[in-house]
Design a protein around this motif. Structure first.
Motif, PDB file in Angstrom:
ATOM      1  N   SER A  54       0.800  -1.222   0.000  1.00 47.12           N
ATOM      2  CA  SER A  54       0.000   0.000   0.000  1.00 47.12           C
ATOM      3  C   SER A  54       0.834   1.273   0.000  1.00 47.12           C
ATOM      4  N   GLY A  55       2.104   1.164   0.377  1.00 41.31           N
ATOM      5  CA  GLY A  55       2.956   2.339   0.509  1.00 41.31           C
ATOM      6  C   GLY A  55       3.057   3.202  -0.733  1.00 41.31           C
ATOM      7  N   PRO A  56       3.205   2.616  -1.937  1.00 43.35           N
ATOM      8  CA  PRO A  56       3.264   3.481  -3.119  1.00 43.35           C
ATOM      9  C   PRO A  56       2.016   4.345  -3.284  1.00 43.35           C
ATOM     10  N   ALA A  57       0.831   3.739  -3.167  1.00 40.15           N
ATOM     11  CA  ALA A  57      -0.395   4.517  -3.315  1.00 40.15           C
ATOM     12  C   ALA A  57      -0.506   5.569  -2.219  1.00 40.15           C
ATOM     13  N   ILE A  58      -0.112   5.218  -1.001  1.00 39.57           N
ATOM     14  CA  ILE A  58      -0.128   6.183   0.097  1.00 39.57           C
ATOM     15  C   ILE A  58       0.824   7.336  -0.192  1.00 39.57           C
ATOM     16  N   THR A  59       1.998   7.017  -0.735  1.00 43.25           N
ATOM     17  CA  THR A  59       2.973   8.060  -1.072  1.00 43.25           C
ATOM     18  C   THR A  59       2.388   9.059  -2.059  1.00 43.25           C
ATOM     19  N   PHE A  60       1.786   8.553  -3.123  1.00 48.11           N
ATOM     20  CA  PHE A  60       1.235   9.455  -4.137  1.00 48.11           C
ATOM     21  C   PHE A  60       0.076  10.276  -3.578  1.00 48.11           C
ATOM     22  N   ALA A  61      -0.796   9.648  -2.779  1.00 45.41           N
ATOM     23  CA  ALA A  61      -1.923  10.389  -2.211  1.00 45.41           C
ATOM     24  C   ALA A  61      -1.446  11.462  -1.244  1.00 45.41           C
ATOM     25  N   SER A  62      -0.367  11.180  -0.514  1.00 42.79           N
ATOM     26  CA  SER A  62       0.117  12.161   0.458  1.00 42.79           C
ATOM     27  C   SER A  62       0.702  13.395  -0.212  1.00 42.79           C
ATOM     28  N   THR A  63       0.977  13.298  -1.523  1.00 44.50           N
ATOM     29  CA  THR A  63       1.441  14.477  -2.269  1.00 44.50           C
ATOM     30  C   THR A  63       0.297  15.160  -3.021  1.00 44.50           C
ATOM     31  N   GLY A  64      -0.936  14.657  -2.860  1.00 46.00           N
ATOM     32  CA  GLY A  64      -2.095  15.343  -3.406  1.00 46.00           C
ATOM     33  C   GLY A  64      -2.842  14.635  -4.510  1.00 46.00           C
ATOM     34  N   PHE A  65      -2.358  13.470  -4.951  1.00 40.82           N
ATOM     35  CA  PHE A  65      -3.064  12.713  -5.987  1.00 40.82           C
ATOM     36  C   PHE A  65      -4.117  11.802  -5.366  1.00 40.82           C
ATOM     37  N   ALA A  66      -5.130  11.447  -6.142  1.00 40.28           N
ATOM     38  CA  ALA A  66      -5.914  10.249  -5.852  1.00 40.28           C
ATOM     39  C   ALA A  66      -5.109   9.081  -6.401  1.00 40.28           C
ATOM     40  N   ALA A  67      -4.948   8.023  -5.622  1.00 39.62           N
ATOM     41  CA  ALA A  67      -4.106   6.904  -6.041  1.00 39.62           C
ATOM     42  C   ALA A  67      -4.902   5.611  -6.001  1.00 39.62           C
ATOM     43  N   VAL A  68      -4.826   4.846  -7.084  1.00 36.91           N
ATOM     44  CA  VAL A  68      -5.469   3.540  -7.136  1.00 36.91           C
ATOM     45  C   VAL A  68      -4.401   2.471  -7.323  1.00 36.91           C
ATOM     46  N   ALA A  69      -4.635   1.305  -6.718  1.00 39.30           N
ATOM     47  CA  ALA A  69      -3.717   0.177  -6.841  1.00 39.30           C
ATOM     48  C   ALA A  69      -4.551  -1.082  -7.060  1.00 39.30           C
ATOM     49  N   PRO A  70      -4.663  -1.560  -8.295  1.00 40.88           N
ATOM     50  CA  PRO A  70      -5.467  -2.753  -8.558  1.00 40.88           C
ATOM     51  C   PRO A  70      -4.868  -3.990  -7.907  1.00 40.88           C
ATOM     52  N   ASP A  71      -5.733  -4.861  -7.398  1.00 41.58           N
ATOM     53  CA  ASP A  71      -5.280  -6.160  -6.895  1.00 41.58           C
ATOM     54  C   ASP A  71      -4.996  -7.133  -8.043  1.00 41.58           C
ATOM     55  N   TYR A  72      -5.553  -6.866  -9.223  1.00 43.92           N
ATOM     56  CA  TYR A  72      -5.557  -7.732 -10.416  1.00 43.92           C
ATOM     57  C   TYR A  72      -6.588  -8.858 -10.225  1.00 43.92           C
ATOM     58  N   LEU A  73      -6.822  -9.603 -11.281  1.00 49.24           N
ATOM     59  CA  LEU A  73      -7.777 -10.703 -11.218  1.00 49.24           C
ATOM     60  C   LEU A  73      -7.247 -11.819 -10.319  1.00 49.24           C
ATOM     61  N   GLY A  74      -8.135 -12.434  -9.564  1.00 52.10           N
ATOM     62  CA  GLY A  74      -7.785 -13.603  -8.773  1.00 52.10           C
ATOM     63  C   GLY A  74      -7.037 -13.306  -7.502  1.00 52.10           C
ATOM     64  N   LEU A  75      -6.701 -12.054  -7.236  1.00 59.78           N
ATOM     65  CA  LEU A  75      -6.054 -11.658  -5.990  1.00 59.78           C
ATOM     66  C   LEU A  75      -6.986 -10.707  -5.243  1.00 59.78           C
ATOM     67  N   GLY A  76      -6.696 -10.472  -3.972  1.00 62.01           N
ATOM     68  CA  GLY A  76      -7.618  -9.651  -3.194  1.00 62.01           C
ATOM     69  C   GLY A  76      -8.948 -10.362  -3.043  1.00 62.01           C
TER      70      GLY A  76
END
Length: 409
Positions: free
Chosen positions: A129-151
């Motif tokens: 989750s850290g990459p998405a958190i990093t981008f959001a903390s600089t002001g972006f909305a950040a999405v990170a797909p789990d991909y098919l069959g995961l999550g």
């Protein structure tokens, strides 16, 4: 291949929603791709200082975190590898600001063998989750797909299948747009695509699709892949037979590749034709239901021990179906981007060897695109591996680059 980490099993209850849409294509001729099926609040970091502390503790070389963030799991409608309706999950991280208009970063995570090792079901695993958190903390909305069959997804994961990585990433963007609209916010058209390892190919696939008009709203703004296997047939597969790739991890990757591609493309008649005695159950081992340590324990110490002579021949001299599938995977650098692209690498990568980036740059150059490779240095602190350290080093630099580009628009 990362070590298995603690998962939040409660979020897997969303599989109820997944099962509800795994119906034959004939029963749903019009698939409402990206429709938001469910959302679950996860974690909130109240301030930029709290975000910075969490990222630093996880080993990220963090830029200054300006904002707190909120994490959400989204479950949404998408398609499987055969175009049939299914559902997938992904992580959405939003900055805690008053901004109503947000640019978006899509970040594809690296290889996972277990469905519990995905961003939206393991939000406290900062490597995920850290990459998405990093981008959001600089002001972006950040999405990170789990991909098919995961999550919260159903079925085995189609590993290194660029078409479904692309569709799952695109449909998560659509679901995120719906979610933020319900909060009185909007996602701007510009999408900044990044990803690590497997996610590097996913990022390139998403940007290519967006540039080609795959969505009437979203369009690419920049692409920043990290340590990808962009030339599986020409570079990565030959490298696993050399000391350049850590032998046991090479065996794990090739077992994952063969079993996943056989499910999708029927590339061998019988597992006994390609896997040595004692290792013919790789398809069951790589079905996304086994935690990482169990998978690693189940593969041999080298590719040589994993394969029969016919299996080795299949990897080095693919049959028609396997060759076609590899061509598709290796096509992620075979287009002419109209937006900035940078390839991020760590020298001496013992999993996705740096020859992949060289091959990718050459493919882009042949199409008139000058794509630089950014050497981020080496950090072995996370797992003792250069490969994983590349994410920790590159993500903050990419966040700064994306922020500079967004500020210049």
């Amino acid at each position: 291949m990362r070590k298995h980490r603690r998962i939040i099993a409660a979020f897997l209850l969303t599989a109820v929603a997944v099962g509800a849409v795994n119906t034959p294509a004939a029963a749903s001729p019009a698939i409402d791709r990206g429709a938001l099926l469910a959302q679950h609040p996860l974690t909130t970091y109240e301030s930029g200082a709290e975000v910075g502390s969490a990222l630093t503790a996880a080993g990220f070389h963090t830029p200054s975190s300006r904002y707190g963030v909120s994490l959400h799991q989204l479950v949404y409608r998408t398609v499987d590898a055969h175009g049939r309706p299914t559902a997938a999950s992904g992580l959405l991280v939003l900055p805690r600001t008053g901004d109503r208009h947000l640019r978006t970063v899509s970040f594809g995570h690296g290889t996972s063998v277990y469905r519990g090792d995905a961003p939206s079901v393991a939000p406290d695993d900062m490597f995920l989750s850290g990459p998405a958190i990093t981008f959001a903390s600089t002001g972006f909305a950040a999405v990170a797909p789990d991909y098919l069959g995961l999550g919260a997804g159903a079925g085995p994961h189609p590993w290194m299948d660029v078409p479904t990585e692309t569709s799952a990433s695109l449909d998560l963007l659509r679901a995120a747009r719906t979610f933020v609209a319900r909060q009185g916010r909007t996602l701007d058209r510009e999408v900044y695509a990044a990803g690590f390892s497997q996610g590097a190919s996913a990022a390139l696939g998403l940007a290519r699709a967006l540039q080609g008009g795959a969505d009437p709203w979203f369009r690419p703004a920049a692409v920043a892949p990290i340590s990808g296997a962009y030339a599986m047939r020409r570079v990565e597969i030959p490298a696993v037979f050399t000391p350049e790739v850590t032998p046991k991890l090479g065996a794990a990757y090739m077992a994952y590749l063969l079993s996943s591609y056989d499910r999708l493309h029927d590339i061998y008649r019988d597992p006994r034709d390609v896997f040595a005695a004692g290792y013919t159950g790789m398809g069951e081992l790589f079905d996304a239901s086994h935690p990482g340590p169990e998978v690693i324990a189940g593969v041999p110490d080298s590719v040589g021990e994993l394969l029969t002579p016919r299996g080795r021949e299949l990897l080095l001299h693919p049959n028609a179906r396997f060759a076609a599938a590899l061509r598709e995977a290796d096509s992620v650098c075979e287009w002419q981007p109209a937006v900035p692209v940078r390839l991020y690498v760590s020298p001496g990568d013992e999993q996705a060897v740096t020859g992949n980036a060289t091959a990718c740059r050459s493919s882009f150059a042949a199409r008139g695109a000058r794509v630089p490779a950014v050497d981020v240095g080496v950090d072995r602190s996370f797992s003792g591996m250069v490969h994983e350290g590349a994410e920790l080093l590159a993500v903050p630099r990419i966040a700064e680059w994306f922020s500079a580009l967004a500020g210049s628009h």
